[in-house]
Design an enzyme around this catalytic site. Structure first.
Site, PDB file in Angstrom:
ATOM      1  N   HIS A 127      -6.169  89.192 -48.772  1.00 50.65           N
ATOM      2  CA  HIS A 127      -5.195  89.646 -47.782  1.00 50.65           C
ATOM      3  C   HIS A 127      -3.901  89.965 -48.517  1.00 50.65           C
ATOM      4  O   HIS A 127      -3.309  89.092 -49.164  1.00 50.65           O
ATOM      5  CB  HIS A 127      -4.938  88.592 -46.705  1.00 50.65           C
ATOM      6  CG  HIS A 127      -3.964  89.039 -45.661  1.00 50.65           C
ATOM      7  ND1 HIS A 127      -4.359  89.646 -44.483  1.00 50.65           N
ATOM      8  CD2 HIS A 127      -2.611  89.002 -45.622  1.00 50.65           C
ATOM      9  CE1 HIS A 127      -3.288  89.947 -43.771  1.00 50.65           C
ATOM     10  NE2 HIS A 127      -2.208  89.570 -44.443  1.00 50.65           N
ATOM     11  N   CYS A 128      -3.451  91.201 -48.424  1.00 48.39           N
ATOM     12  CA  CYS A 128      -2.250  91.636 -49.135  1.00 48.39           C
ATOM     13  C   CYS A 128      -1.063  91.596 -48.173  1.00 48.39           C
ATOM     14  O   CYS A 128      -1.023  92.334 -47.185  1.00 48.39           O
ATOM     15  CB  CYS A 128      -2.434  93.056 -49.679  1.00 48.39           C
ATOM     16  SG  CYS A 128      -0.997  93.676 -50.574  1.00 48.39           S
ATOM     17  N   VAL A 129      -0.112  90.728 -48.477  1.00 48.06           N
ATOM     18  CA  VAL A 129       1.052  90.609 -47.596  1.00 48.06           C
ATOM     19  C   VAL A 129       1.965  91.820 -47.718  1.00 48.06           C
ATOM     20  O   VAL A 129       2.758  92.103 -46.808  1.00 48.06           O
ATOM     21  CB  VAL A 129       1.838  89.326 -47.911  1.00 48.06           C
ATOM     22  CG1 VAL A 129       1.007  88.103 -47.609  1.00 48.06           C
ATOM     23  CG2 VAL A 129       2.311  89.307 -49.369  1.00 48.06           C
ATOM     24  N   ASN A 135       0.439  94.118 -45.341  1.00 47.04           N
ATOM     25  CA  ASN A 135       0.198  93.413 -44.077  1.00 47.04           C
ATOM     26  C   ASN A 135      -1.194  93.716 -43.529  1.00 47.04           C
ATOM     27  O   ASN A 135      -1.362  93.960 -42.333  1.00 47.04           O
ATOM     28  CB  ASN A 135       1.273  93.782 -43.043  1.00 47.04           C
ATOM     29  CG  ASN A 135       1.329  92.792 -41.888  1.00 47.04           C
ATOM     30  OD1 ASN A 135       0.981  91.622 -42.058  1.00 47.04           O
ATOM     31  ND2 ASN A 135       1.761  93.256 -40.723  1.00 47.04           N
ATOM     32  N   ASN A 136      -2.182  93.686 -44.398  1.00 45.43           N
ATOM     33  CA  ASN A 136      -3.543  93.971 -43.970  1.00 45.43           C
ATOM     34  C   ASN A 136      -4.515  93.367 -44.983  1.00 45.43           C
ATOM     35  O   ASN A 136      -4.153  93.108 -46.135  1.00 45.43           O
ATOM     36  CB  ASN A 136      -3.766  95.482 -43.884  1.00 45.43           C
ATOM     37  CG  ASN A 136      -4.991  95.835 -43.053  1.00 45.43           C
ATOM     38  OD1 ASN A 136      -5.607  94.970 -42.420  1.00 45.43           O
ATOM     39  ND2 ASN A 136      -5.354  97.103 -43.054  1.00 45.43           N
TER      40      ASN A 136
END
Length: 342
Positions: A180-182, A185-186
């Site tokens: 999950h890549c902050v 945001n996805n």
């Protein structure tokens, strides 16, 4: 030292810390979790309970729930860099007659990066639903080590397909889950990993290009001033030839914001460049960040009590089909129908 300079220093520190932490954001028990746990144990004796509780809730909301905070930080950092590049670096380079294409290249890369960012953040990463579950189960075989047949997700209440994982940020299971890549945001999964790689590469190229142009500007300034052949008087009143340390100090005092921006983008280029190399390795070998981490944790065994502690399970990646086919799978995710034809 003015406010903008202090602000850039703060952003450099924040980015360096957060970027390193977010490199481990796909791990269930990553560096961030261990660091926060260790710090909590040390400070628990001196920090009031109410403050500890509030801090824990803030950290949980920041790093374990879906939020646009890092997207806003992402935009702020890019705006700060391009603001400084436009108002100072571009103007000075234009006066020194730098090639126009070289000066415009960071803007072209920025446009491509923004496009990849939007695609990556808005695309479906491969969310597993009851309607597509049957077809997604057929795409990858269970390797019996990292992924076991018949394992149910307790949250989604569906059988987990091979190479999938439940994302605690988004509350869904994702096909070929990477992390999950902050920053976007996805989740990064089967259907948007190609956009993430392009986003990562264009972001790295953007930082590197800004660093190259800025370095070329400072070198040109030094050459035109013939400073390297000059001398200065030190604190003891002795005349000394110009050294590298003195030169850096002089440039810092003359162009403080440009030098800070250069340090910022150089640090960013190193961090992103290393992560790009790691991402390329995963792409060439058809692995995800989640699989890479799991294959090295506890000897690849989900039942450590069933094996002697001195024996490690040898893991063989059954999903790799060669570099070309692995890259093709990223940019054209396989379907259940294609797998049956093989």
């Amino acid at each position: 030292m003015d406010f903008l300079t202090l602000f850039v220093i703060y952003l450099c520190c924040v980015l360096a810390t957060v970027a390193l932490l977010c490199a481990c954001s796909g791990r269930k028990e990553g560096f961030l979790a261990r660091s926060v746990s260790g710090a909590s144990q040390i400070l628990s004796s001196v920090i009031p309970a109410q403050l500890r509780s509030a801090t824990h809730r803030a950290l949980h909301r920041l790093f374990h729930t879906r939020s646009c905070l890092f997207v806003g930080l992402h935009v702020t950092l890019q705006a700060a860099v391009y603001g400084e590049y436009t108002w100072e670096v571009f103007v000075y380079c234009w006066e020194l007659q730098f090639p126009l294409l070289l000066l415009l290249l960071p803007y072209l890369l920025l446009a491509g990066n923004v496009g990849c960012f939007l695609l990556c953040s808005r695309a479906d990463p491969g969310i597993i639903t009851k309607s597509n579950h049957a077809s997604l189960v057929e795409i990858y075989a269970y390797d019996g080590v990292l992924f076991q047949n018949g394992i149910l997700c307790p949250t989604c209440n569906v059988e987990k397909p091979a190479r999938s994982k439940h994302c605690s940020f988004c509350g869904v299971c994702v096909q070929r889950f990477d992390h999950h890549c902050v920053w976007v945001n996805n989740c990064i999964g089967a259907f948007n990993v190609r956009y993430f790689l392009l986003y990562l590469f264009t972001l790295t190229a953007t930082a590197a290009t800004v660093a190259i142009v800025t370095t070329a500007l400072l070198v040109q300034v030094v050459l035109l001033s013939d400073m390297m052949h000059g001398s200065y008087i030190d604190d003891q009143g002795q005349e000394r030839a110009v050294e590298l340390l003195f030169l850096i100090q002089h440039l810092f005092l003359t162009f403080p914001r440009i030098v800070f921006m250069l340090g910022f983008v150089l640090l960013l280029t190193l961090i992103l460049g290393a992560y790009c190399c790691f991402s390329l390795y995963l792409a060439f070998t058809n692995q995800t960040s989640n699989e890479w981490y799991k294959s090295r944790r506890d000897g690849c065994s989900h039942h450590p009590t069933l094996r002697p502690p001195d024996r490690r399970v040898a893991y063989k990646n059954i999903y790799s089909k060669g570099v070309w086919m692995n890259l093709k799978e990223i940019f054209k995710p396989p379907t259940a129908l294609e797998r049956k034809k093989k």
